[in-house]
Design a protein around this motif. Structure first.
Motif, short mmCIF file in Angstrom:
data_model
loop_
_atom_site.label_atom_id
_atom_site.label_comp_id
_atom_site.label_asym_id
_atom_site.label_seq_id
_atom_site.Cartn_x
_atom_site.Cartn_y
_atom_site.Cartn_z
N SER A 70 0.83 -1.21 0.00
CA SER A 70 0.00 0.00 0.00
C SER A 70 0.86 1.26 0.00
O SER A 70 2.01 1.23 0.48
CB SER A 70 -0.92 -0.01 1.22
OG SER A 70 -0.14 0.12 2.40
N TYR A 73 1.96 2.49 3.59
CA TYR A 73 3.05 1.66 4.14
C TYR A 73 4.38 2.01 3.47
O TYR A 73 5.39 2.26 4.15
CB TYR A 73 2.73 0.18 3.98
CG TYR A 73 3.85 -0.75 4.39
CD1 TYR A 73 4.29 -0.80 5.71
CD2 TYR A 73 4.47 -1.60 3.46
CE1 TYR A 73 5.32 -1.65 6.09
CE2 TYR A 73 5.49 -2.45 3.84
CZ TYR A 73 5.92 -2.48 5.15
OH TYR A 73 6.93 -3.32 5.53
N TYR A 97 2.47 -0.58 11.39
CA TYR A 97 3.20 -1.28 10.31
C TYR A 97 4.23 -2.28 10.85
O TYR A 97 4.98 -2.85 10.07
CB TYR A 97 3.92 -0.26 9.42
CG TYR A 97 3.00 0.76 8.78
CD1 TYR A 97 1.79 0.38 8.21
CD2 TYR A 97 3.35 2.11 8.76
CE1 TYR A 97 0.94 1.30 7.62
CE2 TYR A 97 2.51 3.05 8.16
CZ TYR A 97 1.31 2.64 7.60
OH TYR A 97 0.48 3.57 7.03
N SER A 149 0.56 -4.21 4.05
CA SER A 149 0.81 -3.00 4.84
C SER A 149 1.47 -3.30 6.17
O SER A 149 1.17 -2.69 7.17
CB SER A 149 -0.50 -2.25 5.10
OG SER A 149 -1.10 -1.84 3.90
#
Ligand code: V1P
Ligand code: CA
Ligand code: ZN
Length: 392
Positions: A70, A73, A97, A149
């Motif tokens: 993503s 991230y 994360y 992510s």
């Protein structure tokens, strides 16, 4: 001289980047990118480089990493210190994360390290797609725990998922095989809802005690019948101390059946070397010969294949396995001398001068084997039953 020649009738490509090897996770961290230098030193001193196409892996671009990961991230991953300058720390994001803890520290140059690992595996996939390679080797890849992510278990970018996505552009079905001692959870999860990728992981399984705690025998993909990915995840949960003989039997029985039923058009093989005896994190009794027999079995299927690295925390044994597996890829395994060449850089680091130390040399006392033959047979039986649902 070893007179290693190119394999007849097929091409092997070797994707590495010496810059990747210079990164450090931290003094006490088990992951040592330097093991790639040690591997390359053996490959070169045996003269294997002459038999392959060698490429310096380029760094994958943001857009390429974004094919799986993503934006939010990747953007935070990009804030890891690239040079010696202060940076903004967002504790909430680090928790979200899973970055900055002891498993996945935010070390100096992290983003470059990740993009080179992914770049090597993407290059490997593109060479296979273009039919310019039949076997492509990416020892700097194999980072199977990373999620869309989330970082996990020393893995930040899932180069394997990226490479398989690339393969899916030109091949109808891809078989993913994982012989790292840990469960290949990130790759399994990424392809949970498709019948175009089948994942098979062999691993030590002891939830609550051994990382990551997933990958039980009965976990075979989504339970819903309407999901095409159902029955397309195979897990082979093992106990401490499995031997070469048992592992080879299991691997060949399972992969042989999977190949007949699923008929993959390409193979992605993760060769994590932490399944070897004497690994700092692993628990098995595998020797280089048993680990490498898996690579040889896959090669003999005659299907285009990427071979990835992965775990492996006793660098001298990692280098032995990956160098010998490179020899298998180029079909010179019977030509090379088990005595490590005199001119090999860091030769003393190998402790024993052979590529194939005995279990006694590695461990002193082998680990107790907690795998019964009955349990292994039951697992093969379970896989046979799962494969009845697999039709293409
Ligand atoms: O067990 C854990 C922690 C405890 N939980 C909060 C998570 N982490 C393991 C991670 C192993 C990752 C393996 C990666 C791979 O599959 C692919 C590259 O090989 C862990 C362990 C262990 N013995 O399992 N982390 C560490 N050891 C560790 C030790 C020292 C410093 C930093 C991490
Ligand atoms: Ca595994
Ligand atoms: Zn591992």
């Amino acid at each position: 001289t070893y007179n290693i020649t190119r394999p007849k009738g097929y091409n092997v490509s070797f994707h590495t980047n010496p810059e990747m090897e210079k990164h450090h996770f931290g003094q006490t961290h088990p992951m040592k990118p330097w093991r790639l230098t040690l591997t390359k030193s053996l490959v070169t001193s045996y003269g294997m480089s002459f038999a392959m196409d060698n490429y310096v892996a380029r760094a994958a671009t943001y857009e390429e990493l974004n094919m799986f990961h993503s934006n939010d991230y990747l953007d935070y991953l990009g804030t890891a210190p690239a040079e010696d300058t202060p940076r903004d720390v967002d504790t909430d994001k680090e928790v979200k994360y899973n970055l900055g803890g002891s498993d996945c520290p935010l070390f100096y140059g992290l983003y470059d390290y990740c993009s080179m690992s992914a770049g090597g595996s993407l290059d490997a996939a593109r060479k296979i797609c273009a039919k310019q390679s039949d076997i492509a080797v990416s020892w700097g890849g194999g980072l199977h725990h990373a999620k869309r992510s989330e970082a996990s278990g020393f893995c930040y970018i899932n180069d394997i998922v990226l490479a398989i996505l690339q393969l899916l552009r030109c091949f109808p079905r891809v078989l993913y095989i994982d012989i790292d001692v840990h469960h290949g959870d990130g790759v399994e999860e990424a392809f949970f809802s498709t019948d175009r990728v089948m994942t098979v992981s062999f691993h030590k399984y002891q939830p609550e005690v051994f990382f990551p705690g997933t990958g039980g025998l009965e976990d075979n993909g989504p339970k819903s019948e309407h999901n095409p990915g159902a029955h397309h995840a195979i897990n082979v949960p093992l106990n401490d101390g499995i031997t070469d003989e048992q592992y080879e039997w299991l691997f060949q029985s399972i992969i042989g059946q999977v190949n007949e039923r699923f008929r993959p058009s390409a193979i992605a093989l993760q060769c994590g070397a932490d399944s070897l005896a004497g690994d700092r994190l692993g628990r098995f009794n595998l020797q280089v010969q048993g680990h490498a027999a898996c690579v040889n079995f896959c090669k003999k299927l005659g299907i285009p294949m990427i071979i990835f690295g992965g775990g492996g925390y006793t660098p001298r044994n990692v280098a032995r396995a990956w160098a010998f597996e490179t020899a298998i890829a180029i079909d010179c395994q019977d030509k090379i001398d088990p005595v490590i060449p005199m001119h090999t850089p860091w030769r003393d680091h190998f402790h024993h001068e052979t590529l194939f130390p005995t279990l006694e040399q590695i461990l002193g006392e082998p680990r107790a084997n907690k795998n019964t033959q009955k349990r292994l047979q039951d697992m093969v039986q379970h896989v046979t039953e799962q494969l009845r649902f697999v039709n293409f």
